[in-house]
Scaffold this motif. Structure first.
Motif, PDB file in Angstrom:
ATOM      1  N   UNK A 296       0.841  -1.202   0.000  1.00 56.69           N
ATOM      2  CA  UNK A 296       0.000   0.000   0.000  1.00 56.69           C
ATOM      3  C   UNK A 296       0.861   1.231   0.000  1.00 56.69           C
ATOM      4  N   UNK A 297       1.963   1.192   0.755  1.00 53.61           N
ATOM      5  CA  UNK A 297       2.863   2.344   0.796  1.00 53.61           C
ATOM      6  C   UNK A 297       3.472   2.603  -0.575  1.00 53.61           C
ATOM      7  N   UNK A 298       3.841   1.487  -1.284  1.00 56.17           N
ATOM      8  CA  UNK A 298       4.404   1.661  -2.644  1.00 56.17           C
ATOM      9  C   UNK A 298       3.397   2.267  -3.591  1.00 56.17           C
ATOM     10  N   UNK A 299       2.128   1.767  -3.434  1.00 55.11           N
ATOM     11  CA  UNK A 299       1.093   2.312  -4.328  1.00 55.11           C
ATOM     12  C   UNK A 299       0.864   3.794  -4.051  1.00 55.11           C
ATOM     13  N   UNK A 300       0.913   4.179  -2.791  1.00 54.84           N
ATOM     14  CA  UNK A 300       0.723   5.587  -2.440  1.00 54.84           C
ATOM     15  C   UNK A 300       1.879   6.429  -2.991  1.00 54.84           C
ATOM     16  N   UNK A 301       3.104   5.897  -2.963  1.00 57.67           N
ATOM     17  CA  UNK A 301       4.256   6.627  -3.533  1.00 57.67           C
ATOM     18  C   UNK A 301       4.109   6.844  -5.029  1.00 57.67           C
ATOM     19  N   UNK A 302       3.634   5.728  -5.682  1.00 57.79           N
ATOM     20  CA  UNK A 302       3.420   5.867  -7.132  1.00 57.79           C
ATOM     21  C   UNK A 302       2.354   6.899  -7.438  1.00 57.79           C
ATOM     22  N   UNK A 303       1.296   6.897  -6.577  1.00 60.98           N
ATOM     23  CA  UNK A 303       0.222   7.878  -6.795  1.00 60.98           C
ATOM     24  C   UNK A 303       0.754   9.286  -6.654  1.00 60.98           C
ATOM     25  N   UNK A 304       1.593   9.533  -5.631  1.00 58.82           N
ATOM     26  CA  UNK A 304       2.152  10.894  -5.439  1.00 58.82           C
ATOM     27  C   UNK A 304       3.069  11.275  -6.598  1.00 58.82           C
ATOM     28  N   UNK A 305       3.879  10.267  -7.040  1.00 59.34           N
ATOM     29  CA  UNK A 305       4.772  10.551  -8.192  1.00 59.34           C
ATOM     30  C   UNK A 305       3.969  10.888  -9.429  1.00 59.34           C
ATOM     31  N   UNK A 306       2.883  10.133  -9.649  1.00 63.07           N
ATOM     32  CA  UNK A 306       2.024  10.394 -10.810  1.00 63.07           C
ATOM     33  C   UNK A 306       1.376  11.754 -10.710  1.00 63.07           C
ATOM     34  N   UNK A 307       0.947  12.105  -9.471  1.00 66.37           N
ATOM     35  CA  UNK A 307       0.323  13.428  -9.304  1.00 66.37           C
ATOM     36  C   UNK A 307       1.314  14.536  -9.617  1.00 66.37           C
ATOM     37  N   UNK A 308       2.579  14.352  -9.160  1.00 66.73           N
ATOM     38  CA  UNK A 308       3.604  15.362  -9.453  1.00 66.73           C
ATOM     39  C   UNK A 308       3.889  15.442 -10.945  1.00 66.73           C
ATOM     40  N   UNK A 309       3.951  14.250 -11.588  1.00 67.73           N
ATOM     41  CA  UNK A 309       4.163  14.241 -13.046  1.00 67.73           C
ATOM     42  C   UNK A 309       3.032  14.933 -13.748  1.00 67.73           C
ATOM     43  N   UNK A 310       1.784  14.732 -13.189  1.00 63.48           N
ATOM     44  CA  UNK A 310       0.625  15.390 -13.792  1.00 63.48           C
ATOM     45  C   UNK A 310       0.742  16.901 -13.677  1.00 63.48           C
ATOM     46  N   UNK A 311       1.192  17.401 -12.552  1.00 66.15           N
ATOM     47  CA  UNK A 311       1.367  18.867 -12.371  1.00 66.15           C
ATOM     48  C   UNK A 311       2.409  19.394 -13.350  1.00 66.15           C
ATOM     49  N   UNK A 312       3.542  18.637 -13.478  1.00 61.72           N
ATOM     50  CA  UNK A 312       4.595  19.084 -14.406  1.00 61.72           C
ATOM     51  C   UNK A 312       4.077  19.123 -15.830  1.00 61.72           C
ATOM     52  N   UNK A 313       3.259  18.103 -16.198  1.00 68.04           N
ATOM     53  CA  UNK A 313       2.713  18.073 -17.562  1.00 68.04           C
ATOM     54  C   UNK A 313       1.759  19.232 -17.801  1.00 68.04           C
ATOM     55  N   UNK A 314       0.951  19.540 -16.762  1.00 73.73           N
ATOM     56  CA  UNK A 314       0.030  20.670 -16.922  1.00 73.73           C
ATOM     57  C   UNK A 314       0.806  21.978 -17.108  1.00 73.73           C
ATOM     58  N   UNK A 315       1.901  22.133 -16.342  1.00 73.90           N
ATOM     59  CA  UNK A 315       2.730  23.334 -16.476  1.00 73.90           C
ATOM     60  C   UNK A 315       3.347  23.391 -17.875  1.00 73.90           C
ATOM     61  N   UNK A 316       3.818  22.216 -18.369  1.00 70.60           N
ATOM     62  CA  UNK A 316       4.413  22.159 -19.713  1.00 70.60           C
ATOM     63  C   UNK A 316       3.390  22.488 -20.768  1.00 70.60           C
ATOM     64  N   UNK A 317       2.163  21.932 -20.582  1.00 71.62           N
ATOM     65  CA  UNK A 317       1.070  22.228 -21.564  1.00 71.62           C
ATOM     66  C   UNK A 317       0.773  23.710 -21.554  1.00 71.62           C
ATOM     67  N   UNK A 318       0.734  24.331 -20.345  1.00 75.29           N
ATOM     68  CA  UNK A 318       0.498  25.784 -20.292  1.00 75.29           C
ATOM     69  C   UNK A 318       1.569  26.557 -21.013  1.00 75.29           C
ATOM     70  N   UNK A 319       2.836  26.127 -20.846  1.00 69.77           N
ATOM     71  CA  UNK A 319       3.941  26.802 -21.547  1.00 69.77           C
ATOM     72  C   UNK A 319       3.807  26.630 -23.051  1.00 69.77           C
ATOM     73  N   UNK A 320       3.410  25.405 -23.477  1.00 69.35           N
ATOM     74  CA  UNK A 320       3.230  25.144 -24.925  1.00 69.35           C
ATOM     75  C   UNK A 320       2.134  26.028 -25.482  1.00 69.35           C
ATOM     76  N   UNK A 321       1.018  26.119 -24.739  1.00 69.33           N
ATOM     77  CA  UNK A 321      -0.083  26.967 -25.215  1.00 69.33           C
ATOM     78  C   UNK A 321       0.337  28.427 -25.297  1.00 69.33           C
ATOM     79  N   UNK A 322       1.153  28.888 -24.344  1.00 69.35           N
ATOM     80  CA  UNK A 322       1.654  30.259 -24.356  1.00 69.35           C
ATOM     81  C   UNK A 322       2.529  30.506 -25.574  1.00 69.35           C
ATOM     82  N   UNK A 323       3.422  29.477 -25.897  1.00 63.00           N
ATOM     83  CA  UNK A 323       4.276  29.621 -27.087  1.00 63.00           C
ATOM     84  C   UNK A 323       3.434  29.642 -28.339  1.00 63.00           C
TER      85      UNK A 323
END
Length: 323
Positions: A296-323
């Motif tokens: 369960x702890x591993x799954x929770x770590x993966x979930x947090x990593x995925x959430x962080x990756x999701x935030x980074x992707x959203x930031x990248x998408x925002x930068x792409x849209x700005x460009x």
């Protein structure tokens, strides 16, 4: 033959009229009574002597004229002829009975018409103290004789010839001088042939300059076109670079979509686990399954990593849209 003499404002006479008789006329009177002035008035008419304002009566006004009228009898036809000489403050002129217009006096000269009408010579005038020809100088006597026999005409002719010769000589000298000046002017223009050649060369160079100017204008146009093409190529290169970045962005978007799907799947799994845990807690008797805490702890770590990756992707998408 003189018939009468009228005098106005001449020396001692303000208004005097003298009528002559045929033959000898004697003028008698006391000293300074105007006897000589009568003779001077006749001389003033015939010889234009004396000159100036000395002839004017001192009692006359400034604007008054001096007038002497001499009336004569023409021996040819017995008719009367008159000569009037008048001196105004500005002019001196003669009025003749046989002339329609007055005759002006210039300097010491007497109009020829007056001389011809009177037909007098120096012999007709003698002074009070010179009654004989022997009383005058030899030169004056010779001049009188020359006038009588016509030698003076020859002298005048020679004078006229000398004057004309002098004038022609002066004219010839002037013409020769003009010719010399023209020759000097022509010699000063020695450079004209060379100048003509220079002018032709200048015209040739001017023609070449015109052609080169046209070529320069065409070359300038070509250079402007090349610069425009270079700018357009630079713009296209920028677009190509952006196109390459767009491909990278597209790859990132694809990765983002894939990760998003994984995250959604993971979220569903987490939600299922959480739901399962909840059910497990509530129904310990029905659900007898043990989930290791480490998994369960591993799954929770993966979930947090995925959430962080999701935030980074959203930031990248925002930068792409700005460009």
């Amino acid at each position: 033959m003189f018939k009468s003499l009228g005098i106005q404002n001449f020396q001692g006479h303000q208004n005097t009229f003298v009528e002559f008789s045929r033959g000898l006329n004697v003028i008698a009177g006391s000293s300074d009574s105007g006897k000589s002035a009568i003779l001077r008035s006749i001389l003033w008419v015939i010889k234009n002597r004396p000159l100036g304002d000395a002839v004017k009566n001192w009692k006359s006004g400034k604007k008054d004229s001096v007038v002497v009228e001499l009336v004569m009898e023409n021996p040819a036809n017995g008719q009367e002829e008159s000569i009037i000489k008048e001196k105004t403050p500005k002019t001196v002129f003669y009025t003749l009975s046989n002339q329609p217009e007055p005759l002006s006096v210039i300097g010491r000269d007497v109009p020829k018409e007056v001389i011809d009408m009177v037909n007098f010579s120096e012999l007709n005038f003698r002074g009070q103290h010179e009654p004989y020809l022997l009383a005058i100088t030899p030169g004056a006597l010779a001049k009188m004789i020359n006038d009588l026999v016509g030698l003076s005409v020859i002298d005048v002719s020679f004078k006229n010839l000398n004057s004309q010769s002098t004038r022609l000589k002066s004219s010839c000298e002037s013409i020769v001088k003009t010719i010399e000046e023209k020759d000097q002017g022509i010699q000063a223009l020695y450079y004209l042939p060379a100048m003509e050649s220079d002018i032709k060369n200048i015209e040739t160079l001017q023609s070449k300059l015109t052609i080169n100017t046209q070529k320069q204008s065409e070359l300038s146009k070509i250079i402007a076109d090349v610069i425009a093409i270079q700018e357009e190529a630079l713009h296209n290169n920028t677009i190509l670079v952006l196109g390459g970045k767009a491909n990278d962005i597209q790859s990132l978007v694809t990765t983002y979509q894939s990760q998003t799907q994984k995250i959604d799947t993971l979220r569903q799994n987490i939600e299922g686990i959480i739901s399962t845990q909840t059910l497990a807690k509530e129904n310990n008797k029905l659900l007898q399954m043990r989930i290791p805490a480490k998994e369960i702890s591993d799954l929770m770590g993966e979930a947090q990593t995925g959430a962080k990756a999701l935030v980074d992707l959203k930031s990248l998408v925002g930068s792409i849209e700005s460009i």
